[in-house]
Write a protein that holds these residues in place. Structure first.
Motif, PDB file in Angstrom:
ATOM      1  N   TYR A 254      24.924  29.740  29.066  1.00 45.28           N
ATOM      2  CA  TYR A 254      26.209  29.642  29.751  1.00 45.28           C
ATOM      3  C   TYR A 254      27.128  30.811  29.410  1.00 45.28           C
ATOM      4  O   TYR A 254      28.012  31.155  30.194  1.00 45.28           O
ATOM      5  CB  TYR A 254      26.886  28.304  29.469  1.00 45.28           C
ATOM      6  CG  TYR A 254      27.401  28.131  28.068  1.00 45.28           C
ATOM      7  CD1 TYR A 254      28.715  28.436  27.762  1.00 45.28           C
ATOM      8  CD2 TYR A 254      26.578  27.658  27.056  1.00 45.28           C
ATOM      9  CE1 TYR A 254      29.195  28.283  26.479  1.00 45.28           C
ATOM     10  CE2 TYR A 254      27.053  27.505  25.780  1.00 45.28           C
ATOM     11  CZ  TYR A 254      28.353  27.811  25.498  1.00 45.28           C
ATOM     12  OH  TYR A 254      28.829  27.662  24.226  1.00 45.28           O
ATOM     13  N   ILE A 255      26.933  31.482  28.281  1.00 50.43           N
ATOM     14  CA  ILE A 255      27.757  32.646  27.922  1.00 50.43           C
ATOM     15  C   ILE A 255      27.563  33.753  28.973  1.00 50.43           C
ATOM     16  O   ILE A 255      28.521  34.401  29.389  1.00 50.43           O
ATOM     17  CB  ILE A 255      27.400  33.183  26.522  1.00 50.43           C
ATOM     18  CG1 ILE A 255      27.642  32.119  25.447  1.00 50.43           C
ATOM     19  CG2 ILE A 255      28.167  34.457  26.216  1.00 50.43           C
ATOM     20  CD1 ILE A 255      29.082  31.831  25.147  1.00 50.43           C
ATOM     21  N   GLN A 256      26.315  33.955  29.422  1.00 53.49           N
ATOM     22  CA  GLN A 256      26.060  34.963  30.448  1.00 53.49           C
ATOM     23  C   GLN A 256      26.799  34.631  31.737  1.00 53.49           C
ATOM     24  O   GLN A 256      27.318  35.520  32.411  1.00 53.49           O
ATOM     25  CB  GLN A 256      24.558  35.090  30.715  1.00 53.49           C
ATOM     26  CG  GLN A 256      23.773  35.648  29.559  1.00 53.49           C
ATOM     27  CD  GLN A 256      24.207  37.057  29.190  1.00 53.49           C
ATOM     28  OE1 GLN A 256      24.542  37.858  30.037  1.00 53.49           O
ATOM     29  NE2 GLN A 256      24.230  37.346  27.901  1.00 53.49           N
ATOM     30  N   TRP A 257      26.862  33.355  32.081  1.00 55.96           N
ATOM     31  CA  TRP A 257      27.561  32.944  33.297  1.00 55.96           C
ATOM     32  C   TRP A 257      29.069  33.186  33.145  1.00 55.96           C
ATOM     33  O   TRP A 257      29.729  33.570  34.103  1.00 55.96           O
ATOM     34  CB  TRP A 257      27.298  31.471  33.576  1.00 55.96           C
ATOM     35  CG  TRP A 257      25.920  31.184  34.093  1.00 55.96           C
ATOM     36  CD1 TRP A 257      24.741  31.611  33.556  1.00 55.96           C
ATOM     37  CD2 TRP A 257      25.589  30.416  35.229  1.00 55.96           C
ATOM     38  NE1 TRP A 257      23.690  31.128  34.291  1.00 55.96           N
ATOM     39  CE2 TRP A 257      24.186  30.383  35.319  1.00 55.96           C
ATOM     40  CE3 TRP A 257      26.326  29.715  36.164  1.00 55.96           C
ATOM     41  CZ2 TRP A 257      23.521  29.706  36.320  1.00 55.96           C
ATOM     42  CZ3 TRP A 257      25.658  29.033  37.166  1.00 55.96           C
ATOM     43  CH2 TRP A 257      24.273  29.039  37.250  1.00 55.96           C
ATOM     44  N   LEU A 258      29.599  32.969  31.951  1.00 54.44           N
ATOM     45  CA  LEU A 258      31.029  33.184  31.722  1.00 54.44           C
ATOM     46  C   LEU A 258      31.397  34.657  31.850  1.00 54.44           C
ATOM     47  O   LEU A 258      32.529  34.993  32.220  1.00 54.44           O
ATOM     48  CB  LEU A 258      31.436  32.658  30.349  1.00 54.44           C
ATOM     49  CG  LEU A 258      31.358  31.146  30.152  1.00 54.44           C
ATOM     50  CD1 LEU A 258      31.724  30.781  28.719  1.00 54.44           C
ATOM     51  CD2 LEU A 258      32.247  30.414  31.142  1.00 54.44           C
TER      52      LEU A 258
ATOM     53  N   ILE B  94      36.091  28.635  36.678  1.00 56.59           N
ATOM     54  CA  ILE B  94      35.314  28.084  35.553  1.00 56.59           C
ATOM     55  C   ILE B  94      34.714  26.736  35.939  1.00 56.59           C
ATOM     56  O   ILE B  94      33.592  26.416  35.552  1.00 56.59           O
ATOM     57  CB  ILE B  94      36.141  28.027  34.260  1.00 56.59           C
ATOM     58  CG1 ILE B  94      35.208  28.010  33.054  1.00 56.59           C
ATOM     59  CG2 ILE B  94      37.010  26.810  34.180  1.00 56.59           C
ATOM     60  CD1 ILE B  94      35.632  28.897  31.958  1.00 56.59           C
ATOM     61  N   ARG B  95      35.428  25.968  36.742  1.00 59.91           N
ATOM     62  CA  ARG B  95      34.867  24.705  37.242  1.00 59.91           C
ATOM     63  C   ARG B  95      33.608  24.981  38.065  1.00 59.91           C
ATOM     64  O   ARG B  95      32.609  24.283  37.935  1.00 59.91           O
ATOM     65  CB  ARG B  95      35.887  23.974  38.100  1.00 59.91           C
ATOM     66  CG  ARG B  95      36.915  23.218  37.339  1.00 59.91           C
ATOM     67  CD  ARG B  95      37.843  22.503  38.319  1.00 59.91           C
ATOM     68  NE  ARG B  95      38.712  21.593  37.640  1.00 59.91           N
ATOM     69  CZ  ARG B  95      40.037  21.700  37.619  1.00 59.91           C
ATOM     70  NH1 ARG B  95      40.640  22.705  38.236  1.00 59.91           N
ATOM     71  NH2 ARG B  95      40.762  20.812  36.981  1.00 59.91           N
TER      72      ARG B  95
ATOM     73  N   THR C 292      30.718  36.570  34.092  1.00 61.49           N
ATOM     74  CA  THR C 292      31.080  36.896  35.473  1.00 61.49           C
ATOM     75  C   THR C 292      32.590  36.788  35.698  1.00 61.49           C
ATOM     76  O   THR C 292      33.101  37.301  36.690  1.00 61.49           O
ATOM     77  CB  THR C 292      30.353  35.983  36.486  1.00 61.49           C
ATOM     78  OG1 THR C 292      30.771  34.634  36.299  1.00 61.49           O
ATOM     79  CG2 THR C 292      28.851  36.098  36.329  1.00 61.49           C
ATOM     80  N   LEU C 293      33.297  36.130  34.778  1.00 58.81           N
ATOM     81  CA  LEU C 293      34.753  35.973  34.904  1.00 58.81           C
ATOM     82  C   LEU C 293      35.531  37.099  34.250  1.00 58.81           C
ATOM     83  O   LEU C 293      36.710  37.282  34.532  1.00 58.81           O
ATOM     84  CB  LEU C 293      35.194  34.642  34.279  1.00 58.81           C
ATOM     85  CG  LEU C 293      34.632  33.383  34.925  1.00 58.81           C
ATOM     86  CD1 LEU C 293      35.075  32.161  34.148  1.00 58.81           C
ATOM     87  CD2 LEU C 293      35.054  33.290  36.378  1.00 58.81           C
ATOM     88  N   GLY C 294      34.906  37.829  33.334  1.00 55.24           N
ATOM     89  CA  GLY C 294      35.590  38.913  32.642  1.00 55.24           C
ATOM     90  C   GLY C 294      34.945  39.188  31.297  1.00 55.24           C
ATOM     91  O   GLY C 294      33.831  38.755  31.017  1.00 55.24           O
ATOM     92  N   SER C 295      35.682  39.880  30.454  1.00 55.15           N
ATOM     93  CA  SER C 295      35.197  40.213  29.113  1.00 55.15           C
ATOM     94  C   SER C 295      35.191  38.963  28.236  1.00 55.15           C
ATOM     95  O   SER C 295      36.188  38.250  28.161  1.00 55.15           O
ATOM     96  CB  SER C 295      36.126  41.272  28.505  1.00 55.15           C
ATOM     97  OG  SER C 295      35.789  41.523  27.181  1.00 55.15           O
ATOM     98  N   VAL C 296      34.062  38.707  27.585  1.00 58.98           N
ATOM     99  CA  VAL C 296      33.901  37.492  26.778  1.00 58.98           C
ATOM    100  C   VAL C 296      33.792  37.856  25.307  1.00 58.98           C
ATOM    101  O   VAL C 296      32.971  38.692  24.926  1.00 58.98           O
ATOM    102  CB  VAL C 296      32.647  36.699  27.213  1.00 58.98           C
ATOM    103  CG1 VAL C 296      32.437  35.485  26.326  1.00 58.98           C
ATOM    104  CG2 VAL C 296      32.755  36.290  28.671  1.00 58.98           C
ATOM    105  N   ILE C 297      34.630  37.218  24.490  1.00 56.70           N
ATOM    106  CA  ILE C 297      34.594  37.391  23.034  1.00 56.70           C
ATOM    107  C   ILE C 297      34.382  36.005  22.435  1.00 56.70           C
ATOM    108  O   ILE C 297      35.097  35.066  22.784  1.00 56.70           O
ATOM    109  CB  ILE C 297      35.913  37.996  22.508  1.00 56.70           C
ATOM    110  CG1 ILE C 297      36.182  39.332  23.193  1.00 56.70           C
ATOM    111  CG2 ILE C 297      35.882  38.140  20.995  1.00 56.70           C
ATOM    112  CD1 ILE C 297      37.591  39.840  23.019  1.00 56.70           C
TER     113      ILE C 297
END
Length: 115
Positions: free
Chosen positions: A40-44, A99-100, A46-51
């Motif tokens: 699911y981190i890879q999918w997130l 995100i939903r 798609t929304l922007g930079s993930v930390i």
């Protein structure tokens, strides 16, 4: 049929126990089933930079100039609970909508993998 050529994650009914969302206090709480093959981190991303921290219990997503913090809990039987602020700002409303969609589609994919 409603005349649309395709369906999206919100239109397809999935097992009610595999996806749930509710408002608790001022937070959106999403609980979904995730199997190990779906990251699911890879999918997130798609929304922007993930930390995220080492155990992924706290995730910050920088999306369109705004930071959004997710608190993640890993529950029994491959379920994950995500808590996100439900404040009514323009950027947060768009972020929550997206995100939903991600978690609904992930839940559907996990459900299909289990068939």
């Amino acid at each position: 049929m409603d005349g649309r050529p395709e369906k999206n994650g919100r239109d397809i009914s999935i097992s009610p126990k595999d996806y749930d969302e509710s408002i608790v206090d001022s937070n959106l709480v999403i609980t979904f089933k995730n199997i190990e093959i779906i990251n699911y981190i890879q999918w997130l991303k798609t929304l922007g930079s993930v930390i995220y921290n080492e155990d992924c219990s706290r995730i910050v997503i920088d999306s369109h100039g705004s930071s959004h913090e997710l608190s993640v809990s890993y529950l029994d039987n491959d379920y994950i609970r995500v808590i996100i602020s439900n404040e009514s700002t323009a950027s947060n409303i768009i972020f929550l909508k997206n995100i939903r969609k991600i978690f609904q589609k992930m839940s559907l994919l996990c459900w299909l993998q289990s068939l």
